[in-house]
Design a protein around this motif. Structure first.
Motif, short mmCIF file in Angstrom:
data_model
loop_
_atom_site.label_atom_id
_atom_site.label_comp_id
_atom_site.label_asym_id
_atom_site.label_seq_id
_atom_site.Cartn_x
_atom_site.Cartn_y
_atom_site.Cartn_z
N ARG A 159 0.85 -1.18 0.00
CA ARG A 159 0.00 0.00 0.00
C ARG A 159 0.89 1.24 0.00
N ASP A 181 -2.13 1.80 -6.48
CA ASP A 181 -2.48 2.55 -7.68
C ASP A 181 -2.60 1.58 -8.85
N ARG A 182 -2.72 2.11 -10.05
CA ARG A 182 -2.91 1.25 -11.22
C ARG A 182 -1.76 0.28 -11.41
N GLU A 183 -0.56 0.72 -11.08
CA GLU A 183 0.63 -0.10 -11.29
C GLU A 183 0.77 -1.19 -10.23
#
Length: 434
Positions: free
Chosen positions: A388, A391-393
């Motif tokens: 954490r 995100d998208r990646e």
């Protein structure tokens, strides 16, 4: 390791043994009507496994290829890894594995004997230099210190998510099951081979884990390694030699390539068996075994094409590639849970199990319960992102792949697959040598 068994491909071998267990007919652990589950359940599971094992081919090839890139970066600090470099290395690994399965299939069991020796002795060739030449942690630091580097709020969550990387090395022992139609006396040979493989690798695995715990003294440095692989940096720091690091890494690369060879054998047999049961589009083509070859050649070419296509995805998005590869874990875990759950259900209801030549006896129910208690948490956490914030990646798109294939398989079955799909137990006497 469980596949180090001599075998010859015989599509009609199913006539030679009585109907006795869930692993008798190549496929996917849960195949018999006796083990409950509707046809659509079995069809969905086999779609997941077929795609999952295909993803495993690319996954192992990708690891081997990127290790090569890491070694290049170690020897040449000016080297800048490019995605297309990794893609070409993946394609090379897949090509080698397919070539071995196509042209050297008869000698493959013999060739795997020295690989087994390398697998065992190679581990000692790695851990001994680390223990002798590398720095050491004290026992308290090595065994009791826990590092939460994933941004999770609790150490327990970080621990479970972190275990997923190690979990992949504990899976795939059922590779040998999918070769059962090519193994003599499979009903006795395969369970023993799996137990020996799991037992020996458990011992070797613990030796490796304890060695790493005692020799990883500077974790931030290892994680920031320009090689992209902490273990390569660990080898380099311990030996102080790029050549020594290359030799130690070569052992891993060779065993990975041979693992890809075994993955190709398994994945192609899954495709062949599913097509034999009319569960895939173009099943008549995929199930064909050409006279004189004695291997599912068409299914092998599909595995080759699938591997190339997935590898090419890396050129556009490594996130998409990782999503496809990560499906392997969730697909295999779900198959283990379903098959063991069906066995446990029958035991709890007092129903008789099919006759078998290998049995856990009175310990069977206890082993089933323990196995499910072990598998369920990992199945849940395999959909978690590795760290954490997300995100998208960094998102774990495994859940999207798992759900997407499940929906596709269900729609395929309901719209027409149910008219032609037949569970393996119904077609054991068919011969697809064309």
């Amino acid at each position: 390791m469980a596949e180090k068994i001599a075998h010859t491909f015989h599509p009609d071998k199913l006539d030679n043994e009585p109907e006795w267990s869930a692993v008798e007919v190549t496929e996917d652990i849960v195949v018999e009507d006796k083990y409950q589950g509707t046809s659509v359940d079995r069809s969905e599971m086999r779609w997941l496994l077929a795609i999952g094992w295909q993803g495993a081919i690319v996954g192992l090839s990708f690891v081997a290829g990127t290790i090569v890139q890491g070694l290049i970066a170690l020897h040449d600090p000016t080297y800048e890894p490019q995605q297309w470099h990794g893609t070409l290395l993946v394609i090379a690994a897949v090509t080698i594995a397919i070539s071995v399965n196509v042209f050297l299939s008869k000698t493959l069991p013999i060739a795997e004997i020295p690989i087994l020796i390398l697998h065992v002795l190679g581990l000692f060739a790695i851990i001994i230099p680390l223990l002798v030449m590398g720095p050491k942690n004290d026992a308290r630091t090595a065994l009791l210190t826990v590092t939460n580097s994933g941004g999770w709020q609790t150490t327990g969550t970080s621990f479970m998510v972190g275990l997923l990387s190690a979990l992949s090395s504990m899976m795939g022992f059922d590779c040998a099951v999918h070769m059962s139609e090519e193994v003599k006396n499979a009903s006795q040979t395969l369970p023993k081979a799996i137990l020996w493989g799991a037992g020996l690798n458990a011992i070797l695995g613990y030796l490796c884990v304890f060695t790493l715990c005692f020799t990883m003294t500077d974790i931030p440095r290892l994680l920031d390694s320009p090689t992209g692989f902490p273990f390569l940096q660990l080898f380099s720091d311990a030996t102080g030699s790029n050549a020594g690091t290359a030799v130690m890494a070569a052992i891993i690369i060779i065993t990975l390539i041979m693992a890809v060879v075994s993955e190709v054998a398994t994945a192609s047999r899954q495709i062949w068996a599913f097509a034999r049961d009319d569960g895939l589009p173009f099943s008549k083509f995929l199930r064909r075994v050409r006279p004189g070859w004695n291997i599912p050649l068409n299914a092998l070419w599909i595995s080759f094409a699938f591997g190339i296509v997935i590898a090419l995805i890396n050129l556009g998005s490594s996130v998409a590639l990782n999503a496809i590869v990560s499906l392997t874990i969730s697909a295999l875990l779900s198959s283990y849970i379903l098959s063991i759950g069906c066995l446990l259900s029958k035991r709890l209801r007092g129903e008789a199990l099919p006759l078998s030549r290998f049995s856990l006896g009175k310990y069977g129910m206890a082993m089933n319960i323990i196995a499910l208690m072990f598998l369920f948490p990992f199945f849940i956490f395999c959909f978690f992102p590795t760290a954490r914030p997300v995100d998208r990646e960094t998102m774990n798109w495994n859940i999207a792949m798992f759900g997407g294939i499940t929906i596709f398989a269900t729609v395929w079955y309901l719209l027409g697959g149910k008219e032609i799909y037949r569970p393996p137990v119904l077609i054991q006497n068919r011969d697809f040598v064309e």
